[in-house]
Design an enzyme around this catalytic site. Structure first.
Site, PDB file in Angstrom:
ATOM      1  N   SER A  39       0.831  -1.193   0.000  1.00 53.48           N
ATOM      2  CA  SER A  39       0.000   0.000   0.000  1.00 53.48           C
ATOM      3  C   SER A  39       0.875   1.255   0.000  1.00 53.48           C
ATOM      4  CB  SER A  39      -0.970  -0.052   1.191  1.00 53.48           C
ATOM      5  OG  SER A  39      -2.048   0.825   1.013  1.00 53.48           O
ATOM      6  N   ASP A  48      -1.501  13.821  14.027  1.00 50.22           N
ATOM      7  CA  ASP A  48      -1.691  15.209  13.593  1.00 50.22           C
ATOM      8  C   ASP A  48      -1.128  15.445  12.194  1.00 50.22           C
ATOM      9  OD1 ASP A  48      -2.930  15.785  15.957  1.00 50.22           O
ATOM     10  OD2 ASP A  48      -1.187  16.729  16.887  1.00 50.22           O
ATOM     11  N   HIS A  98      -7.433  -6.053   0.619  1.00 48.34           N
ATOM     12  CA  HIS A  98      -6.268  -5.161   0.585  1.00 48.34           C
ATOM     13  C   HIS A  98      -5.151  -5.642   1.512  1.00 48.34           C
ATOM     14  CE1 HIS A  98      -4.036  -1.575  -0.168  1.00 48.34           C
ATOM     15  NE2 HIS A  98      -4.135  -1.131   1.076  1.00 48.34           N
TER      16      HIS A  98
END
Length: 256
Positions: free
Chosen positions: A86, A177, A236
């Site tokens: 990925s 974040d 996946h």
């Protein structure tokens, strides 16, 4: 420049393994051990802002590839085989195109070189609802996440990143974040003119939509020697859902 954290298993020809978005090297420990048993020195790597590696405001595939190049130089590798899943597959592709001579063989798991629109937003949104200072246990974190993420497997994948930052205080290993801010970077395509001429294997899950038959033209344009194989009964997370076939197909390619 900071060095990526890794877990090194076995002896032999170096094999780098790069995890996906919000993952970490530990996700690959079982398969990494199997590759080591086949004669590889396996480097399970945490990419920046993930796992035990350093945090940074900078986050894109060019920088992730440079991190890996610095890792190669630190360990004095002239070349190695690379496997990326990925997001890690995009890093591996970028690295192979930029540092061609450093890659003996490239394996890309369930990602194509194309653009992907952001599709992890619901996960990011769910994670940002957690007030970590008020969560006393992993089970409580799971209970709160379950209100937003119904898939048990995805929750377990995310919760594996939890650790005790200090007594009584849980935290995630990934830099939420920055990753939330850089979401669009995850789907960026490979540069239009970038290519890698070496042996390349793309593995896709039979139930995954990340690599379609139509993507083969684009894959071949960037990776002219690419082969495409399908892992049966897998989505996946093909390496976790059918690890036996994943190992078998990748080892046939690595040993060729």
């Amino acid at each position: 420049m900071s060095l990526l954290h890794s877990n090194i298993i076995g002896e032999g020809k170096p094999l780098m393994i790069l995890h996906g978005f919000l993952g970490m090297s530990d996700n690959w420990k079982t398969l990494g051990t199997q590759y080591a048993q086949h004669g590889y020195e396996v480097h399970l790597i945490d990419q920046r802002n993930h796992g035990k590696s350093f945090w940074s405001e900078e986050f894109n595939y060019t920088i992730l590839a440079e991190d890996l190049y610095h890792y190669f130089n630190y360990y004095k590798f002239s070349s190695a085989c690379i496997l990326g899943h990925s997001m890690g597959g995009k890093t591996a592709m970028t690295f192979a195109c930029k540092y061609q001579d450093s890659v003996d063989k490239l394996i890309v798991a369930d990602i194509a070189p194309k653009f992907y629109p952001p599709h992890h937003q619901y996960i990011i949104d769910a994670l940002t609802t957690l007030r970590m200072d008020e969560i006393p246990s992993r089970s409580q974190a799971d209970f709160l996440l379950a209100k937003h993420i119904h898939d048990w497997g995805i929750r377990q994948f995310l919760l594996k990143n939890l650790y005790w930052k200090e007594k009584g205080k849980l935290a995630f290993r990934f830099n939420l974040d920055v990753l939330a801010q850089k979401m669009e970077e995850i789907g960026e395509p490979l540069g239009h003119t970038e290519s890698f001429a070496g042996p390349t294997l793309f593995l896709r899950g039979s139930r995954s939509e990340y690599i379609t038959t139509e993507d083969l033209f684009e894959i071949k344009r960037h990776f002219p020697k690419a082969e495409l194989e399908t892992i049966d009964d897998a989505g996946h997370w093909l390496h976790a859902e059918n690890p036996q076939q994943f190992i078998e197909k990748s080892m046939v390619f690595l040993n060729a």
